[in-house]
Design a protein around this motif. Structure first.
Motif, PDB file in Angstrom:
ATOM      1  N   GLY A  92      -4.281  -1.708   5.209  1.00 25.58           N
ATOM      2  CA  GLY A  92      -4.203  -1.017   3.930  1.00 25.58           C
ATOM      3  C   GLY A  92      -5.147   0.165   3.808  1.00 25.58           C
ATOM      4  O   GLY A  92      -5.248   0.760   2.735  1.00 25.58           O
ATOM      5  N   ARG A  93      -5.807   0.527   4.896  1.00 30.86           N
ATOM      6  CA  ARG A  93      -6.679   1.691   4.859  1.00 30.86           C
ATOM      7  C   ARG A  93      -5.973   2.898   5.472  1.00 30.86           C
ATOM      8  O   ARG A  93      -4.947   2.763   6.147  1.00 30.86           O
ATOM      9  CB  ARG A  93      -7.990   1.399   5.605  1.00 30.86           C
ATOM     10  N   ILE A  94      -6.594   4.061   5.215  1.00 33.10           N
ATOM     11  CA  ILE A  94      -6.032   5.304   5.743  1.00 33.10           C
ATOM     12  C   ILE A  94      -7.100   6.043   6.519  1.00 33.10           C
ATOM     13  O   ILE A  94      -8.235   6.161   6.053  1.00 33.10           O
ATOM     14  CB  ILE A  94      -5.545   6.213   4.590  1.00 33.10           C
ATOM     15  N   HIS A  95      -6.730   6.531   7.685  1.00 34.60           N
ATOM     16  CA  HIS A  95      -7.562   7.496   8.397  1.00 34.60           C
ATOM     17  C   HIS A  95      -6.751   8.778   8.500  1.00 34.60           C
ATOM     18  O   HIS A  95      -5.575   8.732   8.866  1.00 34.60           O
ATOM     19  CB  HIS A  95      -7.894   7.020   9.811  1.00 34.60           C
ATOM     20  N   SER A  96      -7.387   9.903   8.189  1.00 30.49           N
ATOM     21  CA  SER A  96      -6.645  11.146   8.389  1.00 30.49           C
ATOM     22  C   SER A  96      -7.586  12.239   8.851  1.00 30.49           C
ATOM     23  O   SER A  96      -8.801  12.171   8.627  1.00 30.49           O
ATOM     24  CB  SER A  96      -5.905  11.570   7.118  1.00 30.49           C
ATOM     25  N   GLN A  97      -7.026  13.219   9.513  1.00 35.61           N
ATOM     26  CA  GLN A  97      -7.810  14.372   9.943  1.00 35.61           C
ATOM     27  C   GLN A  97      -6.909  15.592  10.002  1.00 35.61           C
ATOM     28  O   GLN A  97      -5.706  15.489  10.237  1.00 35.61           O
ATOM     29  CB  GLN A  97      -8.438  14.125  11.322  1.00 35.61           C
ATOM     30  N   VAL A 131      -2.234   2.328  -4.428  1.00 33.36           N
ATOM     31  CA  VAL A 131      -2.121   3.741  -4.037  1.00 33.36           C
ATOM     32  C   VAL A 131      -3.441   4.154  -3.400  1.00 33.36           C
ATOM     33  O   VAL A 131      -4.481   4.173  -4.053  1.00 33.36           O
ATOM     34  CB  VAL A 131      -1.805   4.654  -5.242  1.00 33.36           C
ATOM     35  N   LYS A 132      -3.400   4.442  -2.132  1.00 39.04           N
ATOM     36  CA  LYS A 132      -4.627   4.721  -1.378  1.00 39.04           C
ATOM     37  C   LYS A 132      -4.926   6.211  -1.288  1.00 39.04           C
ATOM     38  O   LYS A 132      -6.075   6.600  -1.043  1.00 39.04           O
ATOM     39  CB  LYS A 132      -4.514   4.149   0.038  1.00 39.04           C
ATOM     40  N   ALA A 133      -3.911   7.046  -1.411  1.00 41.04           N
ATOM     41  CA  ALA A 133      -4.149   8.485  -1.289  1.00 41.04           C
ATOM     42  C   ALA A 133      -3.083   9.273  -2.032  1.00 41.04           C
ATOM     43  O   ALA A 133      -1.932   8.833  -2.144  1.00 41.04           O
ATOM     44  CB  ALA A 133      -4.171   8.910   0.183  1.00 41.04           C
ATOM     45  N   VAL A 134      -3.492  10.429  -2.551  1.00 39.21           N
ATOM     46  CA  VAL A 134      -2.576  11.433  -3.098  1.00 39.21           C
ATOM     47  C   VAL A 134      -2.741  12.665  -2.218  1.00 39.21           C
ATOM     48  O   VAL A 134      -3.860  13.164  -2.042  1.00 39.21           O
ATOM     49  CB  VAL A 134      -2.907  11.757  -4.563  1.00 39.21           C
ATOM     50  N   PRO A 164       0.834  -1.206   0.000  1.00 40.31           N
ATOM     51  CA  PRO A 164       0.000   0.000   0.000  1.00 40.31           C
ATOM     52  C   PRO A 164       0.866   1.253   0.000  1.00 40.31           C
ATOM     53  O   PRO A 164       1.954   1.271   0.591  1.00 40.31           O
ATOM     54  CB  PRO A 164      -0.820  -0.133   1.290  1.00 40.31           C
ATOM     55  N   ALA A 165       0.372   2.287  -0.699  1.00 44.17           N
ATOM     56  CA  ALA A 165       1.219   3.456  -0.931  1.00 44.17           C
ATOM     57  C   ALA A 165       0.422   4.751  -0.800  1.00 44.17           C
ATOM     58  O   ALA A 165      -0.789   4.789  -1.034  1.00 44.17           O
ATOM     59  CB  ALA A 165       1.850   3.377  -2.320  1.00 44.17           C
ATOM     60  N   VAL A 166       1.136   5.793  -0.431  1.00 45.14           N
ATOM     61  CA  VAL A 166       0.614   7.161  -0.449  1.00 45.14           C
ATOM     62  C   VAL A 166       1.561   7.992  -1.293  1.00 45.14           C
ATOM     63  O   VAL A 166       2.789   7.863  -1.168  1.00 45.14           O
ATOM     64  CB  VAL A 166       0.558   7.777   0.966  1.00 45.14           C
ATOM     65  N   LEU A 175      -9.615   6.105  -4.438  1.00 51.66           N
ATOM     66  CA  LEU A 175      -8.433   6.918  -4.085  1.00 51.66           C
ATOM     67  C   LEU A 175      -8.857   8.197  -3.357  1.00 51.66           C
ATOM     68  O   LEU A 175      -9.757   8.903  -3.805  1.00 51.66           O
ATOM     69  CB  LEU A 175      -7.694   7.277  -5.377  1.00 51.66           C
ATOM     70  N   GLN A 176      -8.183   8.493  -2.250  1.00 52.60           N
ATOM     71  CA  GLN A 176      -8.429   9.753  -1.554  1.00 52.60           C
ATOM     72  C   GLN A 176      -7.476  10.821  -2.090  1.00 52.60           C
ATOM     73  O   GLN A 176      -6.272  10.578  -2.218  1.00 52.60           O
ATOM     74  CB  GLN A 176      -8.181   9.601  -0.048  1.00 52.60           C
TER      75      GLN A 176
END
Ligand SMILES: [Fe+2]
Length: 288
Positions: free
Chosen positions: A265-270, A209-212, A171-173, A228-229
């Motif tokens: 493989g998930r993303i949490h962001s704030q 690729v999970k987020a840019v 998994p990648a950002v 994609l986020q």
């Protein structure tokens, strides 16, 4: 203003994911802190639109280290030093070194590539670089073009990105400075990544690729492109008002983005902002 009480933290946490009783985070995670667009000056009192940028950067950094530990790395997504001065980069390095965390820096349109390389050393990543945190790949892209505020990746870099992702399915950002899709502010959307759609096509072919994640827009932004986020983050100094045709200042305070990379493989962001911070950019400003 007194120097922030920056906590020192081991840089060797990559194999020690944080844990929680939250079932959605039960797999553990690794935390990144994205700080962007500090626009520092050689002069510690240097201001951008009435905001003393070094002071606000120190305040955001202190907040991040209080609120979001344990973190494993700091990511700075460009516009590091507004006056592109050696002392500005030295000051940035001193502040980042004091955190005890690894840090990764990519250039913005307000940056000197040469000074970044000379003064930030191995933390200056361009034109394309990968670092790992736990099982995740962090991919850093230089989206800047000399003398231009807008960005462009170009075929060579995009092909390199595709090859890199084809060779490693972890998994990648992806981090870059300019925004790859419109943020619905006409003046700002003229300054995005010209070939942002091509970047998204590469990401579509490599769903790991999970987020840019970008800087540049000086505002919080979050949108989906399929799974994609696409994430944008407030500056550590001046804020731009979202969804405005022309340049407009936002009076919301500076902040940063906490990014949790989960082991599943998930993303949490704030986005987390300062509260009660005394300085605000002049709302009457017509540009910067
Ligand atoms: Fe900026």
């Amino acid at each position: 203003m007194p120097a922030p009480n920056i906590l020192r933290t081991s840089a060797n946490r990559a194999s020690q994911p944080a844990r929680s009783t939250d079932p959605d985070e039960s797999s553990g995670w690794h935390t990144l802190l994205q700080l962007t667009d500090p626009h520092l000056f050689a002069d510690p009192q240097g201001q951008l639109l009435d905001v003393t940028t070094r002071r606000s950067f120190e305040a955001v950094l202190e907040l991040a280290l209080e609120r979001s530990l344990p973190a494993e790395a700091l990511v700075l997504t460009g516009d590091l030093v507004h006056d592109e001065s050696p002392e500005g980069y030295r000051a940035l390095r001193r502040l980042l070194d004091r955190t005890g965390l690894p840090y990764y820096c990519i250039p913005g349109n307000h940056d000197s590539h040469r000074l970044m390389k000379d003064l930030l050393g191995p933390a200056a990543l361009a034109p394309i670089a990968v670092r790992t945190v736990g099982d995740w790949n962090l991919v850093f892209l230089d989206s800047t073009e000399p003398g231009r505020e807008s960005g462009r990746l170009g075929q060579t870099r995009l092909v390199s990105l595709g090859e890199l992702l084809a060779a490693d399915s972890a998994p990648a950002v992806v981090f870059l400075h300019q925004h790859p899709i419109p943020v619905q502010s006409a003046w700002m959307d003229a300054l995005g990544v010209e070939d942002g759609e091509d970047l998204l096509l590469v990401c579509d072919r490599h769903p790991q690729v999970k987020a840019v994640v970008c800087g540049h827009i000086h505002q919080e932004f979050a949108e989906r492109h399929g799974a994609l986020q696409i994430l944008g983050t407030p500056s550590t100094c001046v804020q731009f008002k979202p969804r405005c045709a022309d340049f407009a200042i936002d009076t919301r305070p500076p902040g940063y983005r906490e990014i949790k990379l989960l082991e599943n493989g998930r993303i949490h962001s704030q986005v987390i902002r300062l509260s009660g911070y005394p300085e605000r950019a002049s709302a009457a400003a017509a540009g910067y």
